[in-house]
Design a protein around this motif. Structure first.
Motif, PDB file in Angstrom:
ATOM      1  N   GLY A  96       0.832  -1.214   0.029  1.00 42.03           N
ATOM      2  CA  GLY A  96       0.220  -0.057   0.032  1.00 42.03           C
ATOM      3  C   GLY A  96       0.894   1.136   0.022  1.00 42.03           C
ATOM      4  N   THR A 115       1.142  -3.074   6.379  1.00 39.90           N
ATOM      5  CA  THR A 115       1.159  -2.264   5.379  1.00 39.90           C
ATOM      6  C   THR A 115       1.198  -0.870   5.778  1.00 39.90           C
ATOM      7  OG1 THR A 115      -1.148  -1.874   5.155  1.00 39.90           O
ATOM      8  CG2 THR A 115      -0.279  -3.866   3.998  1.00 39.90           C
ATOM      9  N   GLU A 116       1.402   0.226   4.660  1.00 42.90           N
ATOM     10  CA  GLU A 116       1.427   1.617   4.995  1.00 42.90           C
ATOM     11  C   GLU A 116       0.179   2.063   5.920  1.00 42.90           C
ATOM     12  OE1 GLU A 116       3.801   4.692   2.499  1.00 42.90           O
ATOM     13  OE2 GLU A 116       1.424   5.006   2.154  1.00 42.90           O
ATOM     14  N   ASP A 117      -0.986   1.572   5.540  1.00 40.93           N
ATOM     15  CA  ASP A 117      -2.116   1.969   6.111  1.00 40.93           C
ATOM     16  C   ASP A 117      -2.516   1.056   7.276  1.00 40.93           C
ATOM     17  OD1 ASP A 117      -2.683  -0.086   4.476  1.00 40.93           O
ATOM     18  OD2 ASP A 117      -4.317   1.067   3.276  1.00 40.93           O
ATOM     19  N   GLY A 118      -1.492   0.327   7.882  1.00 44.81           N
ATOM     20  CA  GLY A 118      -1.622  -0.445   9.146  1.00 44.81           C
ATOM     21  C   GLY A 118      -2.310  -1.720   9.014  1.00 44.81           C
ATOM     22  N   GLN A 146       2.407   4.597  -0.990  1.00 42.49           N
ATOM     23  CA  GLN A 146       1.896   5.709  -1.658  1.00 42.49           C
ATOM     24  C   GLN A 146       3.184   6.467  -2.410  1.00 42.49           C
ATOM     25  OE1 GLN A 146      -1.559   6.242  -2.529  1.00 42.49           O
ATOM     26  NE2 GLN A 146      -1.706   4.325  -0.937  1.00 42.49           N
TER      27      GLN A 146
END
Length: 326
Positions: A197, A242-245, A199
């Motif tokens: 994930g 992931t980047e969004d947890g 960005q």
């Protein structure tokens, strides 16, 4: 100190210097010799050589051009270059380029397909220059060509192979990364970017790979990197969201990438998302723990035997009934 010279002995004479007439005669004799040598060199050169007049008509081709084209020189002399050697779709372009050259835009380089007598297309890189008269006007255009057909085919094959390999990497369900020998992230595949994930990739490039992990997983990462640097394969399992947890568990393999000389140049890290497998394993462990607890709480004595009728497991109730210690 002046150089020492010997005087001629009686009866000897110093050689006479060339008179202007002698020099002129020598020049006249040398000119056709030089022209003959130059013609022989050009004729046997390993490059195509074509001489055109100011209308684009062929006035000379060398032996190598005859070999590549399949045309004997006599068959093409007096014909426009583009009518003989240009493929139909490039004739207008070549005429335009010729006009540019004829007006003095020299030297110049071009690359075109070259049509042989049997219809085969060869790829030729041309370098063009001109012979001019005393007034500076172009009298002849000289084009030397190098056959780059095989080179262009090899380049195209390499590009196709690279594109194919890149498509495999981009569509892989694994997270594929390149690390330098210090363990810094240099590349991550498109599939890996999607899985994590990410960005903004620039936030992660040049970051030490162990910093993606925590606790014992970080120690396992460092050990795997050290193994790969030593020419071995390092492997571990770890947790990295992931980047969004979103929680993710990974099976990671780190291996060396060798250069042409056999030395290790970079490290390849492939991470496979095993989150579902991890969740199943955790659920199974929880289920086994619950079954074990229920087994122990049963009021009746139970024992489990193997194939040879040896007791491999029993519960507390059986020990109470039989008054056995555990």
């Amino acid at each position: 100190m002046n150089p020492v010279t010997e005087s001629p002995s009686p009866g000897e004479q110093l050689p006479a210097r060339d008179s202007d007439a002698t020099r002129g005669a020598n020049s006249e004799l040398a000119l056709p010799l030089k022209q003959g040598v130059a013609a022989a060199v050009l004729d046997q050169a390993g490059a195509l050589l074509i001489v055109l007049d100011t209308t684009g008509v062929i006035v000379h081709i060398n032996h190598h051009c005859e070999q590549v084209s399949g045309y004997p020189g006599a068959e093409v002399l007096g014909k426009p270059f583009w009518d003989v050697f240009a493929v139909p779709e490039e004739r207008d372009t070549i005429r335009h380029e010729f006009e540019t050259l004829r007006k003095g835009a020299l030297p110049a380089q071009y690359e075109h397909d070259f049509l042989t007598r049997d219809g085969v297309q060869r790829r030729i890189t041309w370098s063009s220059t001109a012979l001019t008269n005393a007034a500076g006007a172009v009298e002849r255009l000289i084009a030397t060509g190098i056959d780059v057909t095989e080179l262009r085919r090899a380049e195209a094959a390499c590009q196709a192979s690279d594109a194919f390999n890149q498509s495999i990497i981009d569509n892989s369900k694994d997270c594929i990364k390149l690390l330098d020998l210090e363990g810094r992230l240099k590349f991550i595949s498109e599939g890996g970017i999607r899985l994590l994930g990410i960005q903004d990739l620039s936030r992660y490039l040049e970051v030490s790979y162990e910093l993606f992990w925590q606790g014992s997983d970080r120690e396992a990462t460092l050990a795997a990197i050290a193994a790969a640097r030593d020419g071995q394969v390092g492997r571990f399992r770890g947790y990295c969201p992931t980047e969004d947890g979103i929680p993710k568990w990974w099976d990671v393999v780190i291996s060396p990438i060798l250069g042409a000389d056999g030395s290790i140049e970079r490290l390849l890290a492939i991470s496979r998302d095993i989150t579902e497998q991890h969740n199943v394993e955790e659920a199974l462990r929880e289920s086994e723990a619950k079954l074990e607890a229920l087994f122990e709480l049963l009021p009746i004595g139970i024992s489990v035997l193997d194939a040879e009728r040896h007791v491999v497991h029993d519960n507390a109730a059986l020990h109470r009934v039989l008054q056995l210690s555990r």
